[in-house]
Design an enzyme around this catalytic site. Structure first.
Site, PDB file in Angstrom:
ATOM      1  N   ASP A 106       0.898  -1.163   0.140  1.00 40.65           N
ATOM      2  CA  ASP A 106       0.217   0.054   0.029  1.00 40.65           C
ATOM      3  C   ASP A 106       0.981   1.218   0.022  1.00 40.65           C
ATOM      4  O   ASP A 106       1.269   1.707   0.988  1.00 40.65           O
ATOM      5  CB  ASP A 106      -0.805  -0.137   1.281  1.00 40.65           C
ATOM      6  CG  ASP A 106      -1.841   1.237   1.351  1.00 40.65           C
ATOM      7  OD1 ASP A 106      -1.801   2.045   0.484  1.00 40.65           O
ATOM      8  OD2 ASP A 106      -2.571   1.207   2.396  1.00 40.65           O
TER       9      ASP A 106
ATOM     10  N   ASP B 147     -17.315   4.541  -0.998  1.00 45.49           N
ATOM     11  CA  ASP B 147     -16.186   3.937  -0.309  1.00 45.49           C
ATOM     12  C   ASP B 147     -16.723   3.708   0.999  1.00 45.49           C
ATOM     13  O   ASP B 147     -17.902   3.565   1.535  1.00 45.49           O
ATOM     14  CB  ASP B 147     -15.258   5.274  -0.334  1.00 45.49           C
ATOM     15  CG  ASP B 147     -13.704   4.751  -0.381  1.00 45.49           C
ATOM     16  OD1 ASP B 147     -13.498   3.918   0.495  1.00 45.49           O
ATOM     17  OD2 ASP B 147     -13.023   5.119  -1.231  1.00 45.49           O
TER      18      ASP B 147
ATOM     19  N   ASP C 135     -10.593  -3.378  -1.988  1.00 48.35           N
ATOM     20  CA  ASP C 135      -9.258  -2.755  -1.669  1.00 48.35           C
ATOM     21  C   ASP C 135      -8.653  -2.837  -0.606  1.00 48.35           C
ATOM     22  O   ASP C 135      -8.868  -3.968  -0.068  1.00 48.35           O
ATOM     23  CB  ASP C 135     -10.046  -1.158  -1.795  1.00 48.35           C
ATOM     24  CG  ASP C 135      -8.955   0.063  -1.692  1.00 48.35           C
ATOM     25  OD1 ASP C 135      -7.822  -0.179  -2.213  1.00 48.35           O
ATOM     26  OD2 ASP C 135      -9.375   1.207  -1.612  1.00 48.35           O
TER      27      ASP C 135
ATOM     28  N   ARG D 101      -7.295  -3.851  -5.777  1.00 49.06           N
ATOM     29  CA  ARG D 101      -6.049  -3.151  -5.941  1.00 49.06           C
ATOM     30  C   ARG D 101      -4.741  -3.955  -5.981  1.00 49.06           C
ATOM     31  O   ARG D 101      -4.042  -3.841  -6.711  1.00 49.06           O
ATOM     32  CB  ARG D 101      -6.005  -2.093  -4.818  1.00 49.06           C
ATOM     33  CG  ARG D 101      -4.902  -1.183  -5.004  1.00 49.06           C
ATOM     34  CD  ARG D 101      -5.151   0.238  -3.931  1.00 49.06           C
ATOM     35  NE  ARG D 101      -4.734  -0.317  -2.764  1.00 49.06           N
ATOM     36  CZ  ARG D 101      -4.439   0.206  -1.667  1.00 49.06           C
ATOM     37  NH1 ARG D 101      -4.538   1.613  -1.435  1.00 49.06           N
ATOM     38  NH2 ARG D 101      -4.182  -0.110  -0.411  1.00 49.06           N
TER      39      ARG D 101
ATOM     40  N   ASP E 152      -3.596   4.905  -5.728  1.00 49.99           N
ATOM     41  CA  ASP E 152      -3.908   6.315  -5.410  1.00 49.99           C
ATOM     42  C   ASP E 152      -2.935   7.181  -6.046  1.00 49.99           C
ATOM     43  O   ASP E 152      -1.838   7.666  -5.575  1.00 49.99           O
ATOM     44  CB  ASP E 152      -3.638   6.253  -3.901  1.00 49.99           C
ATOM     45  CG  ASP E 152      -4.580   5.470  -2.951  1.00 49.99           C
ATOM     46  OD1 ASP E 152      -5.976   5.388  -3.640  1.00 49.99           O
ATOM     47  OD2 ASP E 152      -4.335   5.058  -1.922  1.00 49.99           O
TER      48      ASP E 152
ATOM     49  N   HIS F  50     -12.316   9.134  -9.611  1.00 51.33           N
ATOM     50  CA  HIS F  50     -12.542   9.148  -8.210  1.00 51.33           C
ATOM     51  C   HIS F  50     -11.500   9.672  -7.418  1.00 51.33           C
ATOM     52  O   HIS F  50     -10.595  10.587  -8.111  1.00 51.33           O
ATOM     53  CB  HIS F  50     -11.691   7.577  -7.718  1.00 51.33           C
ATOM     54  CG  HIS F  50     -11.850   7.273  -6.236  1.00 51.33           C
ATOM     55  ND1 HIS F  50     -13.060   7.034  -5.633  1.00 51.33           N
ATOM     56  CD2 HIS F  50     -10.838   6.588  -5.545  1.00 51.33           C
ATOM     57  CE1 HIS F  50     -12.884   6.933  -4.379  1.00 51.33           C
ATOM     58  NE2 HIS F  50     -11.441   6.348  -4.228  1.00 51.33           N
TER      59      HIS F  50
END
Length: 925
Positions: A253, A406, A519, A579, A595, A653
């Site tokens: 991440d 979300d 996610d 993701r 992101d 997004h």
């Protein structure tokens, strides 16, 4: 203690707005990478024990000895169908079983016949079709040949390494005494991180010791390397050896990730292409543990880079002879597991992707709605907000197919629940969206909130469903809910349980029109080492997390996919966005680039990132339109919507702290351009849908780098800003601020024609052309010789377009000919797998446009019809009329032909042939 945890969480969240390299390892900080990378070349201790060799009809089995440590391994080389070989190496007598990756392959590979060519005390040569493999005894080496051409070598540089499991001699001083030297003939591993490794404040206990596997693979005649996503880097892989860290595969991440970097981010597909003007070879390294990959290409010298730039600007192709001595060197280094490698011998890029797809599978055709425009942000506030967004898209005449929620829609971040105040009537909300032709997607992350009374947490504790820490207790980490634990998807019982949670009776207020977003499934752990789960955590079967890490996200989406299949009783194709991904994830989910940031550089990098994923077998890729972090200005917003319209997955997004930026909120001049970009996407959706059908047949990606369509043209090797949608559209979106022109490389030589899709201006494939652009312009060009089906009536959503008529765009090549295909089914079910579809071929030749079925046995009662035919590049005098013949009948219908004066270039239009898609017909000009 609780305050300390909260502060830790806040520090991580603050960090996410800027990459802190101190949170992530370098190769030098990774014990196994350091050991493998520091190996001295050309000093391999490994030899093949040929007296042990057994040749079966499909495989060679032989012992591989490490003469320094007197350890024996079993090597198996198997021939597979479709120009593929598989190399497997395992310990002959391990102290503990080693993990074998079971989840990337769709099924057991199909073996092919082997033929013995020669055998002596130093070499064994076997053959399969036109491919031959030579095994060399000492030092151990394997050479691959195709059509007598030398294409690849294993261990040519002597960097093969297999760290066998051993007892911890560091904890036993007697093991190092001189009197015990004979009994302990193993070469001692002195690296300080071999048995226990520390990074920042984290300790990796490594109870089973060092277990790295590594291998060098050299590709002969190759000039460039591609693949091994996911990295925010160029399409053509840069050299890493002696220059930077290797490319890293360790799903992490990494918020607002760094560009032009080999550092790991969310996904890992260890598929490497080595490409040259004459052939392409692929290697699939099937290992889900942390992996580093060094690349070195002889074409990446300073002179060769300069030559490539000169060739690109001039449109000149270099002589293929320059590449005959070129090589691409790779060095794969994994922390654990076994060696399981597939050699895909091509010989061209499309062959390699087909060979890979045969191993790991393809994406099922998505539901039609999934190809439309998706609107998301973190977060829509409540049900009224959701419906307001939907209504405002309608009020502004902007197409929209999906609205996303979300994490804030849940009851305090407990998944499979709804916030009782803000989302008190979710079923009604979904029904209202469905009545407008739209779907809902909600997020479900893998971390489970540790809260007493939360049913999922209680079930997991009661049934032992959680991953354990190194001491055997339930592992506890921190993520969005705070204190969290993680389901052990390696356990088939947990997989089944998790799938069942998606059923309509388990997920309250869900409907069959609600789909899923998985996610944070690397997995993300805010207070874990490198923001993920510790490697010494324990999974089902007593496997350490280090051994399965890169497949954690794959396992979650597989369970989700199975749950959605069961939810609809197999009647609807699932839609899932993930993701984290690994090889094989394409069978279950789409992905996006994570992101990103509202910066021009992030818009630009989204194209090579998606191209790299696409050629690695995962066709559905997109980037957060507008950027997740920060606020784009109007120009960047327009250009991002335009570029996103020609990537497979099209979703806007944004972060919770950004300004609201739904398209209808912008000034009229901006809103109109955003609407135009979305509408252009919808016009070409019949092409996208057809390409997904053809992907399911052939494995070919939906978007393709130019080298895949023009493999013998060296000038395209490093082009990544221009790419193909299928084999018919050339796309070169604007990705720079203030641009008044774009340099577009038109491949194919002077006989190849290209047509601007807006003006129908004709270009020839003679190299680079500077194409002027204004703010409304998306530089996209249709290839001469192609026929593209479009739908040109604007609707609020794709559900309403199902029976709308088609317009065929016939772009003629230099011979006055063209071909195309169209796929039609019910847009949502699996009935197409039972033959309920239409797959049509269109051919224009000798002034006759003909339509016929490709799959004669397939049938679908389509109500759609042909509204018009547009012929561009027609060089003859415009005919006064056309004649239409239907289903071979003698009756001929006269149709008017008009000359379209609204375009810059001559275009013929045949209006309202009104033939149904189920009919066979021909139109003669």
């Amino acid at each position: 203690m609780e305050l300390l945890k909260i502060l830790t969480l806040l520090s991580v969240i603050t960090y996410t707005f800027c990459v802190d390299h101190g949170n992530f390892k370098t190769c030098a900080q990774s014990s196994f990478c350091r050991r493998c990378r520091e190996m001295e070349p050309n000093k391999s201790p490994y030899v093949l024990n040929f007296p042990s060799a057994q040749i079966t009809p499909n495989s060679v089995h032989v012992e591989l000895w490490n003469n320094e440590e007197q350890v024996v391994f079993n090597l198996t080389l198997s021939a597979l169908v479709d120009n593929t070989f598989r190399l497997q190496v395992e310990e002959a007598s391990p102290l503990r079983d080693r993990f074998r990756s079971l989840y990337a392959l769709k099924s057991d590979p199909v073996l092919a016949q082997l033929e013995m060519v020669s055998r002596n005390e130093d070499e064994i040569t076997i053959k399969n079709g036109d491919n031959a493999v030579k095994l060399i005894r000492s030092p151990f080496r394997i050479d691959f040949f195709s059509d007598t051409e030398f294409v690849a070598s294993v261990n040519a540089r002597g960097l093969f390494k297999f760290e066998h499991y051993r007892k911890n001699d560091q904890s036993d001083p007697a093991a190092n005494d001189a009197e015990n030297a004979d009994a302990n003939s193993e070469k001692k591993i002195t690296d300080p991180g071999a048995w226990e490794e520390n990074f920042k404040s984290f300790r990796d206990s490594k109870p089973f010791g060092p277990s790295a596997v590594a291998m060098d693979i050299t590709f002969h005649g190759a000039s460039h390397a591609y693949g091994i996503p996911e990295h925010a880097d160029s399409l053509a892989l840069k050299d890493t050896k002696d220059k930077t860290d290797p490319f890293r595969h360790y799903n992490l991440d990494v918020f607002e990730y760094e560009l032009d970097s080999p550092m790991a981010i969310y996904g890992a597909i260890p598929l490497l292409y080595a490409h040259g003007p004459k052939r392409t070879t692929g290697v699939f390294w099937n290992n889900p543990s942390e992996t580093w990959i060094d690349i070195k290409s002889s074409s990446n010298s300073e002179n060769n880079v300069m030559n490539s730039i000169v060739n690109f600007v001039s449109g000149r192709s270099s002589d293929g002879e320059e590449n005959k001595d070129k090589t691409v060197e790779s060095h794969f280094m994994s922390e654990s597991g076994v060696i399981d490698v597939f050699f895909l011998l091509g010989p061209n890029p499309k062959d390699v992707i087909r060979e890979y797809a045969r191993l790991t599978g393809v994406s099922p055709i998505p539901q039609y709605f999934a190809l439309g425009y998706h609107q998301s942000r973190w977060n829509y506030n409540d049900e009224d907000d959701v419906m307001s967004v939907s209504d405002n898209f309608d009020n502004s005449d902007i197409p929209l197919d999906v609205i996303w929620l979300d994490i804030e829609y849940t009851d305090h971040k407990k998944y499979f629940t709804w916030d009782p105040i803000r989302f008190a009537h979710p079923r009604i909300m979904q029904q209202n969206l469905t009545s407008q032709g739209r779907k809902l997607v909600v997020i479900i992350d893998p971390h489970i909130k540790r809260e007493s009374g939360y049913f999922l947490h209680e079930d997991a504790l009661a049934n032992d469903y959680y991953v354990k820490n190194a001491e055997g207790a339930v592992y506890e980490g921190w993520c969005w809910p705070g204190s969290s634990s993680y389901l052990d998807f390696l356990n088939p019982v947990v997989m089944s349980y998790y799938s069942s949670l998606y059923s309509l009776d388990k997920f309250p207020e869900a409907t069959n029109d609600m789909y899923l977003w998985n996610d944070m499934n690397e997995p993300s752990v805010f207070n874990g080492p490198e923001i993920t789960m510790p490697k010494d955590c324990i999974h089902y079967g007593n496997w350490e997390h280090r051994e399965i890490h890169n497949t954690y996200g794959l396992l979650q989406v597989k369970a989700t996919y199975d749950g959605l299949i069961a939810r609809s009783k197999g009647t609807k194709r699932p839609f899932i966005l993930t993701r984290s991904f690994f090889a094989g994830s394409q069978r279950y989910a789409a992905m996006w680039t994570g992101d990103n940031s509202a910066e021009w550089s992030h818009l630009k990098i989204s194209i090579p990132m998606c191209l790299s994923v696409s050629i690695a077998g995962m066709p559905s890729c997109g980037a957060d339109v507008g950027g997740f972090f920060k606020n784009p200005d109007n120009e960047l917003m327009i250009r991002w919507y335009q570029a996103g319209a020609f990537l497979p997955f099209y979703r806007a997004h944004s972060h919770i702290d950004t300004k609201r930026r739904e398209p209808y909120l912008f000034p009229p001049e901006v809103r109109n351009l955003l609407r135009d970009a979305i509408r252009k996407r919808y016009v070409y959706l019949p092409l996208w849908y057809t390409l997904y059908h053809e992907h399911e047949i052939s494995g070919l990606p939906v978007i393709r780098p130019l080298f895949m369509e023009y493999p013998s043209d060296p000038a395209v090797s490093t082009i990544e800003s221009t790419y193909m949608v299928g084999s018919s559209l050339l796309c070169s979106p604007v990705t720079s601020a203030g641009a008044s022109s774009v340099d577009v490389y038109f491949p194919g030589g002077s006989d190849e024609l290209w047509y601007d899709i807006d003006t129908y201006k004709q270009y020839k494939g003679e190299g680079t052309v500077t194409v002027p652009v204004d703010m409304a312009k998306i530089p996209v060009f249709q290839k001469g010789g192609t026929i593209i089906p479009t739908k040109q009536r604007y609707r609020r959503s794709l559900t309403l377009t199902h029976d709308d008529p088609y317009t065929l765009i016939v772009a003629l090549d230099s011979k006055g000919e063209a071909n195309g295909t169209l796929y039609i089914d019910d847009n949502e079910s699996f009935e197409y797998q039972k033959g309920k579809y239409l797959y049509l071929s269109f051919t224009f030749k000798n002034n006759v446009l003909t339509a016929r079925r490709i799959d004669q046995d397939a049938t679908y009662p389509a109500n759609s019809w042909i509204e018009r035919v547009i012929v561009i590049g027609y060089s003859k005098s415009a005919p006064a009329a056309a004649s239409l013949k239907i289903d071979g009948k003698k009756d001929i219908i006269k149709l008017p032909v008009t000359l379209d004066e609204t375009r810059q270039h001559k275009t013929l239009v045949v209006k309202k042939p009104a033939v149904k898609m189920t009919q066979t017909w021909s139109i003669t000009l």
